[in-house]
Design a protein around this motif. Structure first.
Motif, PDB file in Angstrom:
ATOM      1  N   LYS A   1      10.973 -26.605   1.156  1.00 54.70           N
ATOM      2  CA  LYS A   1      11.509 -26.062   1.729  1.00 54.70           C
ATOM      3  C   LYS A   1      12.199 -25.569   0.739  1.00 54.70           C
ATOM      4  O   LYS A   1      12.610 -24.809   0.214  1.00 54.70           O
ATOM      5  CB  LYS A   1      12.736 -25.944   2.900  1.00 54.70           C
ATOM      6  N   LYS A   2      12.636 -26.488  -0.309  1.00 60.61           N
ATOM      7  CA  LYS A   2      13.329 -25.287  -1.484  1.00 60.61           C
ATOM      8  C   LYS A   2      12.530 -25.266  -2.612  1.00 60.61           C
ATOM      9  O   LYS A   2      13.103 -24.280  -2.953  1.00 60.61           O
ATOM     10  CB  LYS A   2      14.025 -26.954  -2.104  1.00 60.61           C
TER      11      LYS A   2
ATOM     12  N   TYR B   1      11.829 -21.981  -1.136  1.00 54.47           N
ATOM     13  CA  TYR B   1      13.329 -21.107  -1.372  1.00 54.47           C
ATOM     14  C   TYR B   1      13.934 -20.786  -2.529  1.00 54.47           C
ATOM     15  O   TYR B   1      14.204 -19.315  -3.107  1.00 54.47           O
ATOM     16  CB  TYR B   1      14.500 -22.025  -0.558  1.00 54.47           C
ATOM     17  N   ASN B   2      13.694 -21.791  -3.144  1.00 53.03           N
ATOM     18  CA  ASN B   2      14.311 -21.269  -5.414  1.00 53.03           C
ATOM     19  C   ASN B   2      13.037 -20.078  -6.062  1.00 53.03           C
ATOM     20  O   ASN B   2      13.205 -18.770  -6.289  1.00 53.03           O
ATOM     21  CB  ASN B   2      14.518 -22.357  -6.197  1.00 53.03           C
TER      22      ASN B   2
ATOM     23  N   TYR C   1      13.685 -17.154  -3.624  1.00 52.27           N
ATOM     24  CA  TYR C   1      15.265 -16.710  -4.395  1.00 52.27           C
ATOM     25  C   TYR C   1      15.159 -15.347  -5.421  1.00 52.27           C
ATOM     26  O   TYR C   1      15.781 -14.434  -6.197  1.00 52.27           O
ATOM     27  CB  TYR C   1      16.085 -17.734  -4.023  1.00 52.27           C
ATOM     28  N   LYS C   2      14.600 -16.281  -6.434  1.00 51.96           N
ATOM     29  CA  LYS C   2      14.123 -15.531  -7.899  1.00 51.96           C
ATOM     30  C   LYS C   2      13.716 -15.070  -7.636  1.00 51.96           C
ATOM     31  O   LYS C   2      13.265 -13.642  -8.521  1.00 51.96           O
ATOM     32  CB  LYS C   2      13.222 -16.807  -8.459  1.00 51.96           C
TER      33      LYS C   2
ATOM     34  N   VAL D   1      20.323 -13.258  -0.978  1.00 53.28           N
ATOM     35  CA  VAL D   1      20.401 -14.842  -0.069  1.00 53.28           C
ATOM     36  C   VAL D   1      19.736 -14.423   0.905  1.00 53.28           C
ATOM     37  O   VAL D   1      19.461 -14.866   1.665  1.00 53.28           O
ATOM     38  CB  VAL D   1      21.850 -15.205  -0.323  1.00 53.28           C
TER      39      VAL D   1
ATOM     40  N   ASN E   1      16.945 -15.520   2.724  1.00 48.37           N
ATOM     41  CA  ASN E   1      16.680 -16.511   4.309  1.00 48.37           C
ATOM     42  C   ASN E   1      15.689 -15.965   5.033  1.00 48.37           C
ATOM     43  O   ASN E   1      14.853 -16.410   5.807  1.00 48.37           O
ATOM     44  CB  ASN E   1      17.952 -16.348   4.080  1.00 48.37           C
ATOM     45  N   ASP E   2      15.847 -14.393   5.291  1.00 47.49           N
ATOM     46  CA  ASP E   2      14.935 -13.892   6.162  1.00 47.49           C
ATOM     47  C   ASP E   2      13.143 -13.829   6.363  1.00 47.49           C
ATOM     48  O   ASP E   2      12.479 -14.322   6.825  1.00 47.49           O
ATOM     49  CB  ASP E   2      15.607 -12.031   6.629  1.00 47.49           C
TER      50      ASP E   2
ATOM     51  N   MET F   1      12.550 -16.560   3.791  1.00 47.66           N
ATOM     52  CA  MET F   1      12.404 -17.785   4.769  1.00 47.66           C
ATOM     53  C   MET F   1      11.662 -18.426   6.029  1.00 47.66           C
ATOM     54  O   MET F   1      10.470 -18.862   6.438  1.00 47.66           O
ATOM     55  CB  MET F   1      13.189 -19.221   3.982  1.00 47.66           C
ATOM     56  N   HIS F   2      12.535 -17.677   7.172  1.00 44.96           N
ATOM     57  CA  HIS F   2      11.693 -17.497   8.166  1.00 44.96           C
ATOM     58  C   HIS F   2      10.575 -17.096   8.753  1.00 44.96           C
ATOM     59  O   HIS F   2       9.870 -17.870   9.678  1.00 44.96           O
ATOM     60  CB  HIS F   2      13.219 -17.077   9.233  1.00 44.96           C
TER      61      HIS F   2
ATOM     62  N   ASP G   1      27.419 -15.876 -12.625  1.00 40.24           N
ATOM     63  CA  ASP G   1      26.930 -16.996 -13.475  1.00 40.24           C
ATOM     64  C   ASP G   1      25.806 -17.072 -14.242  1.00 40.24           C
ATOM     65  O   ASP G   1      24.399 -17.024 -13.656  1.00 40.24           O
ATOM     66  CB  ASP G   1      27.424 -18.505 -12.532  1.00 40.24           C
TER      67      ASP G   1
ATOM     68  N   LEU H   1      18.518 -14.781 -14.914  1.00 36.37           N
ATOM     69  CA  LEU H   1      17.876 -14.377 -13.751  1.00 36.37           C
ATOM     70  C   LEU H   1      17.924 -12.761 -14.016  1.00 36.37           C
ATOM     71  O   LEU H   1      17.130 -12.181 -13.055  1.00 36.37           O
ATOM     72  CB  LEU H   1      19.238 -14.866 -12.645  1.00 36.37           C
ATOM     73  N   PRO H   2      19.190 -12.299 -14.232  1.00 39.25           N
ATOM     74  CA  PRO H   2      18.989 -10.472 -13.690  1.00 39.25           C
ATOM     75  C   PRO H   2      18.550  -9.775 -15.261  1.00 39.25           C
ATOM     76  O   PRO H   2      17.808  -9.334 -14.732  1.00 39.25           O
ATOM     77  CB  PRO H   2      20.895  -9.822 -14.560  1.00 39.25           C
TER      78      PRO H   2
END
Lengths: 179, 98
Positions: A27-28, A31-32, A35-36, A41, A45-46, A48-49, A114, A118-119
């Motif tokens: 998962k980690k 997910y990462n 996300y990247k 977020v 999540n959607d 990942m599901h 932060d 990434l942007p």
């Protein structure tokens, strides 16, 4: 996670405990990566599901020639690419409707308090961005990246070198403009 | 990898994110939901409701077929009306036209 044939057999037979174990092991990383790619977020999540539902439903199609972790990553990357394509098409359609929606589109752009990398990365072309995410951030090997992105190892290397140069240039520009 | 690039990779925005705990429960709920949606198999076709629909369909089709078989067409109706009238047979014989 070691490639255990017994575990794979249990996974293929639809055993929920094995599926849960595979989920918690992968998962980690998944997910990462997601996300990247999305920088959102809720969207991550959607996705990942959707990805893990797909993984469960297509479990019989999995061939143990590739580690299950990278098979799941491949599904995640392809699914995320499709979602992002649909999203950009949708945005274009909305923009075509009229400028009243312009404000709404602009407000969707993310604000990162932060860090700035990434942007910057998000603005890069996908073919250079993905090898950087997978190699430099998530620390996959060249072979694994080639498997996930379905390209040759040589292509991974060249795209990574080019991507690193672009990222460095953009970072320097951003730092110079920030003073 | 040069030092400048290594510095970039230390950026705060690249730190790994924690996965929300609720996702797995959603995944399991969806999997179970989809399992409960049964696909129609061959055996399912013999359920009472499907048999009833089939019987009604055959009944309606058969009845309409019987009805049209026993109903006279416009030509037959015309001829039958002629027969019922006082017209002599030779007058309605089509052969006599030639």
């Amino acid at each position: 996670m070691e490639q255990n044939l017994e575990l794979i057999q249990l996974f293929k037979s639809g055993d929920h405990k094995t599926f849960e174990q595979i989920y918690s092991d992968t998962k980690k990383l998944v997910y990462n990566i997601v996300y990247k790619m999305t920088l959102d977020v809720e969207e991550s999540n959607d996705i990942m599901h959707d990805v893990y539902v797909k993984v469960y439903e297509n479990r019989t199609k999995y061939k143990p020639m590739v580690a299950i972790k990278y098979w799941i990553c491949k599904i995640a990357v392809n699914h995320t690419k499709n979602i992002l394509k649909q999203k950009s098409r949708h945005k274009k359609n909305i923009a075509a409707v009229g400028f009243f929606y312009h404000k709404q589109i602009v407000s969707e752009e993310k604000d990162f308090s932060d860090g700035i990398v990434l942007p910057i990365l998000s603005k890069m072309n996908e073919k250079y961005k993905l090898p950087i995410i997978l190699k430099d951030i998530e620390e996959l090997s060249y072979i694994e990246i080639a498997e996930v992105l379905n390209i040759k190892i040589g292509t991974v290397r060249s795209r990574l070198n080019r991507g690193r140069k672009i990222l460095l240039e953009l970072y320097k520009k951003k730092e110079a403009s920030n003073g | 990898m040069d030092k400048e690039y290594e510095k970039i990779l230390q950026d705060a925005s690249l730190t790994p994110r924690e996965v929300p705990a609720a996702i797995y429960n959603r995944v399991v709920a969806t999997i179970n939901e989809r399992k409960n949606v049964r696909h129609l198999g061959f055996k399912d076709l013999f359920q009472v409701k499907y048999l009833a629909v089939a019987i009604v369909f055959v009944g309606v089709f058969g009845a309409s077929n019987l009805y049209f078989q026993n109903t006279l067409s416009s030509e037959e109706l015309y001829v039958s009306q002629l027969y019922l009238s006082d017209t002599s047979d030779y007058m309605i014989s089509f052969d006599s036209l030639y």
